[in-house]
Every structure is written in structure tokens, then in C-alpha cells.
Design a protein around this motif. Structure first.
Motif, PDB file in Angstrom:
ATOM      1  N   UNK A 272      10.497  -7.049  25.763  1.00 56.55           N
ATOM      2  CA  UNK A 272      10.299  -8.442  25.401  1.00 56.55           C
ATOM      3  C   UNK A 272      11.551  -9.268  25.610  1.00 56.55           C
ATOM      4  N   UNK A 273      11.330 -10.542  25.827  1.00 53.28           N
ATOM      5  CA  UNK A 273      12.409 -11.528  25.840  1.00 53.28           C
ATOM      6  C   UNK A 273      12.252 -12.402  24.598  1.00 53.28           C
ATOM      7  N   UNK A 274      13.353 -12.568  23.897  1.00 52.16           N
ATOM      8  CA  UNK A 274      13.397 -13.410  22.716  1.00 52.16           C
ATOM      9  C   UNK A 274      14.496 -14.443  22.891  1.00 52.16           C
ATOM     10  N   UNK A 275      14.472 -15.457  22.075  1.00 52.35           N
ATOM     11  CA  UNK A 275      15.551 -16.437  22.098  1.00 52.35           C
ATOM     12  C   UNK A 275      15.824 -16.907  20.676  1.00 52.35           C
ATOM     13  N   UNK A 276      17.065 -17.322  20.500  1.00 53.31           N
ATOM     14  CA  UNK A 276      17.470 -17.825  19.196  1.00 53.31           C
ATOM     15  C   UNK A 276      18.402 -19.011  19.389  1.00 53.31           C
ATOM     16  N   UNK A 277      17.956 -20.147  18.895  1.00 56.48           N
ATOM     17  CA  UNK A 277      18.770 -21.356  18.935  1.00 56.48           C
ATOM     18  C   UNK A 277      19.540 -21.469  17.616  1.00 56.48           C
ATOM     19  N   UNK A 278      20.645 -22.211  17.610  1.00 58.30           N
ATOM     20  CA  UNK A 278      21.430 -22.344  16.380  1.00 58.30           C
ATOM     21  C   UNK A 278      20.580 -22.866  15.224  1.00 58.30           C
ATOM     22  N   UNK A 279      20.659 -22.182  14.087  1.00 57.86           N
ATOM     23  CA  UNK A 279      19.939 -22.604  12.905  1.00 57.86           C
ATOM     24  C   UNK A 279      18.464 -22.286  12.895  1.00 57.86           C
ATOM     25  N   UNK A 280      17.998 -21.577  13.921  1.00 58.36           N
ATOM     26  CA  UNK A 280      16.579 -21.235  14.008  1.00 58.36           C
ATOM     27  C   UNK A 280      16.380 -19.733  14.019  1.00 58.36           C
TER      28      UNK A 280
ATOM     29  N   UNK B 122      12.752 -16.066  18.168  1.00 50.40           N
ATOM     30  CA  UNK B 122      11.342 -16.200  18.511  1.00 50.40           C
ATOM     31  C   UNK B 122      11.028 -15.466  19.810  1.00 50.40           C
ATOM     32  N   UNK B 123       9.813 -14.948  19.868  1.00 49.02           N
ATOM     33  CA  UNK B 123       9.367 -14.274  21.071  1.00 49.02           C
ATOM     34  C   UNK B 123       9.050 -15.260  22.169  1.00 49.02           C
ATOM     35  N   UNK B 124       9.483 -14.951  23.373  1.00 50.25           N
ATOM     36  CA  UNK B 124       9.256 -15.804  24.537  1.00 50.25           C
ATOM     37  C   UNK B 124       8.198 -15.192  25.450  1.00 50.25           C
ATOM     38  N   UNK B 125       8.383 -13.913  25.750  1.00 42.74           N
ATOM     39  CA  UNK B 125       7.465 -13.238  26.663  1.00 42.74           C
ATOM     40  C   UNK B 125       7.656 -11.745  26.529  1.00 42.74           C
ATOM     41  N   UNK B 126       6.650 -10.983  26.935  1.00 42.83           N
ATOM     42  CA  UNK B 126       6.822  -9.541  26.990  1.00 42.83           C
ATOM     43  C   UNK B 126       5.987  -8.966  28.112  1.00 42.83           C
ATOM     44  N   UNK B 127       6.382  -7.768  28.506  1.00 46.61           N
ATOM     45  CA  UNK B 127       5.646  -7.047  29.549  1.00 46.61           C
ATOM     46  C   UNK B 127       5.453  -5.614  29.097  1.00 46.61           C
ATOM     47  N   UNK B 128       4.241  -5.145  29.296  1.00 44.81           N
ATOM     48  CA  UNK B 128       3.920  -3.752  29.008  1.00 44.81           C
ATOM     49  C   UNK B 128       4.140  -2.994  30.301  1.00 44.81           C
ATOM     50  N   UNK B 129       5.234  -2.267  30.355  1.00 48.38           N
ATOM     51  CA  UNK B 129       5.681  -1.764  31.646  1.00 48.38           C
ATOM     52  C   UNK B 129       4.760  -0.706  32.249  1.00 48.38           C
ATOM     53  N   UNK B 130       3.943  -0.055  31.453  1.00 45.69           N
ATOM     54  CA  UNK B 130       3.066   0.979  32.003  1.00 45.69           C
ATOM     55  C   UNK B 130       1.992   0.389  32.916  1.00 45.69           C
ATOM     56  N   UNK B 131       1.481  -0.799  32.557  1.00 45.01           N
ATOM     57  CA  UNK B 131       0.392  -1.370  33.352  1.00 45.01           C
ATOM     58  C   UNK B 131       0.651  -2.792  33.811  1.00 45.01           C
ATOM     59  N   UNK B 132       1.812  -3.345  33.437  1.00 47.43           N
ATOM     60  CA  UNK B 132       2.171  -4.670  33.915  1.00 47.43           C
ATOM     61  C   UNK B 132       1.575  -5.830  33.136  1.00 47.43           C
TER      62      UNK B 132
ATOM     63  N   UNK C 236       8.712 -10.255  34.912  1.00 51.23           N
ATOM     64  CA  UNK C 236       8.351  -9.242  35.906  1.00 51.23           C
ATOM     65  C   UNK C 236       9.236  -8.020  35.721  1.00 51.23           C
ATOM     66  N   UNK C 237       8.799  -6.911  36.299  1.00 47.85           N
ATOM     67  CA  UNK C 237       9.622  -5.717  36.183  1.00 47.85           C
ATOM     68  C   UNK C 237       9.760  -5.012  37.517  1.00 47.85           C
ATOM     69  N   UNK C 238      10.845  -4.295  37.636  1.00 46.41           N
ATOM     70  CA  UNK C 238      11.113  -3.468  38.816  1.00 46.41           C
ATOM     71  C   UNK C 238      11.352  -2.061  38.294  1.00 46.41           C
ATOM     72  N   UNK C 239      10.340  -1.213  38.440  1.00 49.02           N
ATOM     73  CA  UNK C 239      10.442   0.137  37.884  1.00 49.02           C
ATOM     74  C   UNK C 239      11.436   1.015  38.637  1.00 49.02           C
TER      75      UNK C 239
ATOM     76  N   UNK D   8      13.987  -5.741  34.071  1.00 45.42           N
ATOM     77  CA  UNK D   8      12.951  -6.717  33.758  1.00 45.42           C
ATOM     78  C   UNK D   8      13.579  -8.097  33.876  1.00 45.42           C
ATOM     79  N   UNK D   9      12.911  -8.989  34.566  1.00 45.60           N
ATOM     80  CA  UNK D   9      13.452 -10.319  34.810  1.00 45.60           C
ATOM     81  C   UNK D   9      12.598 -11.389  34.146  1.00 45.60           C
ATOM     82  N   UNK D  10      13.234 -12.506  33.870  1.00 42.36           N
ATOM     83  CA  UNK D  10      12.526 -13.672  33.323  1.00 42.36           C
ATOM     84  C   UNK D  10      12.909 -14.871  34.186  1.00 42.36           C
ATOM     85  N   UNK D  11      11.966 -15.308  35.011  1.00 38.42           N
ATOM     86  CA  UNK D  11      12.174 -16.499  35.830  1.00 38.42           C
ATOM     87  C   UNK D  11      11.799 -17.706  34.992  1.00 38.42           C
ATOM     88  N   UNK D  12      12.754 -18.598  34.809  1.00 37.49           N
ATOM     89  CA  UNK D  12      12.534 -19.766  33.956  1.00 37.49           C
ATOM     90  C   UNK D  12      12.596 -21.023  34.817  1.00 37.49           C
TER      91      UNK D  12
END
Length: 124
Positions: A35-43, A46-56, A71-74, A79-83
Motif C-alpha cells: 500500500x501507499x499511504x500519505x501523511x500531511x502535517x497535523x493529519x 491515510x491510505x492512498x492506494x494498494x495493490x494485491x501483488x499476487x493477482x494485480x 503498478x508493480x514489477x515482480x 511497486x510504483x505510484x504514478x501521480x
């Protein structure tokens, strides 16, 4: 030893793009959720995105749906997050993390291993 290393953060103008990468070492990529998470100051983190690597299978928070792509490269064990179409409210420290069970992929408390984080700042 399990290790996650994020890279690719930086400063970008609103509307711009960044690509984050998470290099996973210590065990193969196809046995869990990343998973990708993010945290801003004072917050809360939070979850942003996730990938189940076994099946994509992927999922996104409503706030980033249509703008971010995970996306992932096995072969490379990454694991990458294109924003895209970044907004000032996307500014935060971004973390990748591994969940060995995948029961609640948007709950940070369920994750077992974390990277050190990478700063993303969206500002003109």
C-alpha cells in the motif's frame, strides 16, 4: 531482513506529475499487499492506494481515483505510484508499506513493514 525504500518525491507545480517507487527486499513480491499511504502535517496517515501483488488487483482512495496509478514489477520487486494532475492537497510524506494478510488494506494499523517515506510537495 525486510526493507522498503521509497524514492521519487520532490517539488512539483499544481497539475504536474511525479512517479514514486518502492523497492522491496527481503522476500518475494507476490505474497502480500503493498500500500501507499500519505501523511500531511497535523493529519492522520491515510491510505492512498494498494495493490494485491499476487493477482494485480488495485484500489484507490476517492481523493486520488482517476489521477494516481499503482503498478508493480515482480522482476524488479518494486511497486510504483504514478501521480498525475497533482493538487496542493496532495502535499504530504508518502510511505509504502507491506501487509502480509491483506484483510483491511486501507487501514495503516494492519501493515507490518514500512518505508522511511518520501516528501511530495505540490506548490506554485
Amino acid at each position: 531482513q525486510v526493507q522498503l525504500v521509497e524514492s521519487g518525491g520532490g517539488l512539483v507545480q499544481p497539475g504536474g506529475s511525479l512517479r514514486l517507487s518502492c523497492a522491496v527486499s527481503g522476500f518475494p513480491l507476490d505474497v502480500y499487499v503493498i500500500g501507499w499511504f500519505r501523511q500531511a502535517p497535523g493529519k492522520e496517515r491515510e491510505g492512498v492506494s494498494y495493490i494485491r501483488t499476487a493477482d494485480g488487483y488495485t484500489a484507490y482512495a476517492d481523493s486520488v481515483k482517476g489521477r494516481f496509478i499503482i503498478s508493480r514489477d515482480n522482476v524488479k520487486n518494486t511497486v510504483s505510484l504514478q501521480m498525475n494532475s497533482l493538487k496542493p492537497e496532495d502535499t504530504a510524506v508518502y510511505y509504502c508499506a507491506v501487509d502480509l494478510l491483506g484483510l483491511e488494506p486501507f487501514n495503516p494499523n494492519q501493515y507490518d513493514y514500512w518505508g522511511q517515506g518520501t516528501q511530495v510537495t505540490v506548490s506554485s
